[in-house]
Design a protein around this motif. Sequence first.
Motif, PDB file in Angstrom:
ATOM      1  N   ARG A  70       0.836  -1.216   0.000  1.00 27.04           N
ATOM      2  CA  ARG A  70       0.000   0.000   0.000  1.00 27.04           C
ATOM      3  C   ARG A  70       0.864   1.257   0.000  1.00 27.04           C
ATOM      4  O   ARG A  70       1.259   1.738   1.061  1.00 27.04           O
TER       5      ARG A  70
ATOM      6  N   ASP B 129      -3.962  -2.970   8.314  1.00 26.61           N
ATOM      7  CA  ASP B 129      -5.289  -2.567   7.853  1.00 26.61           C
ATOM      8  C   ASP B 129      -5.628  -1.203   8.447  1.00 26.61           C
ATOM      9  O   ASP B 129      -6.050  -0.272   7.748  1.00 26.61           O
TER      10      ASP B 129
ATOM     11  N   ASP C  22      -5.445   2.900   6.599  1.00 19.86           N
ATOM     12  CA  ASP C  22      -6.531   3.888   6.516  1.00 19.86           C
ATOM     13  C   ASP C  22      -6.042   5.238   7.037  1.00 19.86           C
ATOM     14  O   ASP C  22      -6.340   6.289   6.454  1.00 19.86           O
TER      15      ASP C  22
HETATM   16 MG    MG Z   1      -8.926  -1.505   5.542  1.00 18.41          MG
END
Ligand code: MG
Length: 358
Positions: free
Chosen positions: A105, A246, A250
């Motif tokens: 990411r 996770d 964000d």
């Molecule tokens: Mg997420």
Amino acid sequence: MRTHRIAAMGGDGIGPEVVSAGVEVLKVCAERDGGFALEIRDFDWGSDYYRKHGVMMPPDGAEQLRAYDAILFGAVGAPDIPDHVTLWGLRLSICQPLDQYANVRPTRVLPGITSPLRHVSGPELDWVIVRENSEGEYSGVGGRAHRGLPIEVAQDVSVMTRAGVQRIMRYAFRLAQSRPRKLLTVVTKSNAQRHAMVMWDEIAAEVAAEFPDVSWDKMLVDAMTMRMVGKPGSLDTIVATNLHADILSDLAAALAGSVGIAPTANINPERDAPSMFEPIHGSAFDITGKGIANPIATFWTGAMMLEHLGEKAAADRLMKAVERVTADPSLHTPDLGGTATTRQVTEAVCAALRQAND
Ligand code: MG
Ligand code: IPM
């Protein structure tokens, strides 16, 4: 001419809107490059498929996808079907058998985008989060007993394996090594979780010895949130467990200006099965069908896909086109405070690609 076979799966909510925009842009990338062609097949798996067939995808879905070189995925999740059903029925049922164990990411503040952090622009915030994508808190191990009774019990067991931790650490160290700063932060919570997270730390130190040119440090996940906000420039490559990453990703997306921009790649580093590329924003039912979804995350993930397929020049050209478009506030969608539509942004990126003179 090289041909890459792509499985395009819009899924739910705004997924089909952004994936069709992505396919349009990728076709222009191929045309513009001239060295490769894309053979794209659409898959209608997702919540509508579930309403018709009682499953999110056919039982041999993951096997069917092995025939492709990459998967472009939109989003999964519907208001009328429990999230754990849609997620486990489609996304995790693809990632796990295809062993896409590294979830990558990247986060940057693109030109024209304002970070909510004061004084932060491009160079101070340029991170890649590597998320363990096959086990940990998302292993699916656990159960419920005595349902509905006062003694009901429920457990989700986080499972870490030596092999699983070793391979994600090696991936993260290698990625950190390939970036100019050669800097890796290993996120942990070994002060409170004294078994698996301690093994995680030990394996990080073992793997670090294989990469003497990479500087690395360790951060507890709670303190990591403060460092991301307070000292963003002190971070470069970050590796964390499935759930920690996770949450941190964000936060990273919000600090970079909008979750509408953030891309992700579910990578099978050994390349014995296709990797899957998706925007991280999710299905966003509040704006589905309105034509205002931000397609930038899908374009960026498309660039990651092209790079994975070996089309580095086309990937760079696509990112440059994306940056030219984000630099113009009149081409910002509502998530960025603008009024542009998905169509306008898509057309602008296609036009920028056609004009690129490299
Ligand atoms: Mg997420
Ligand atoms: C993500 C998402 C998913 C996840 C959701 C949709 C279950 O938040 O990709 O970050 O937690 O993995």
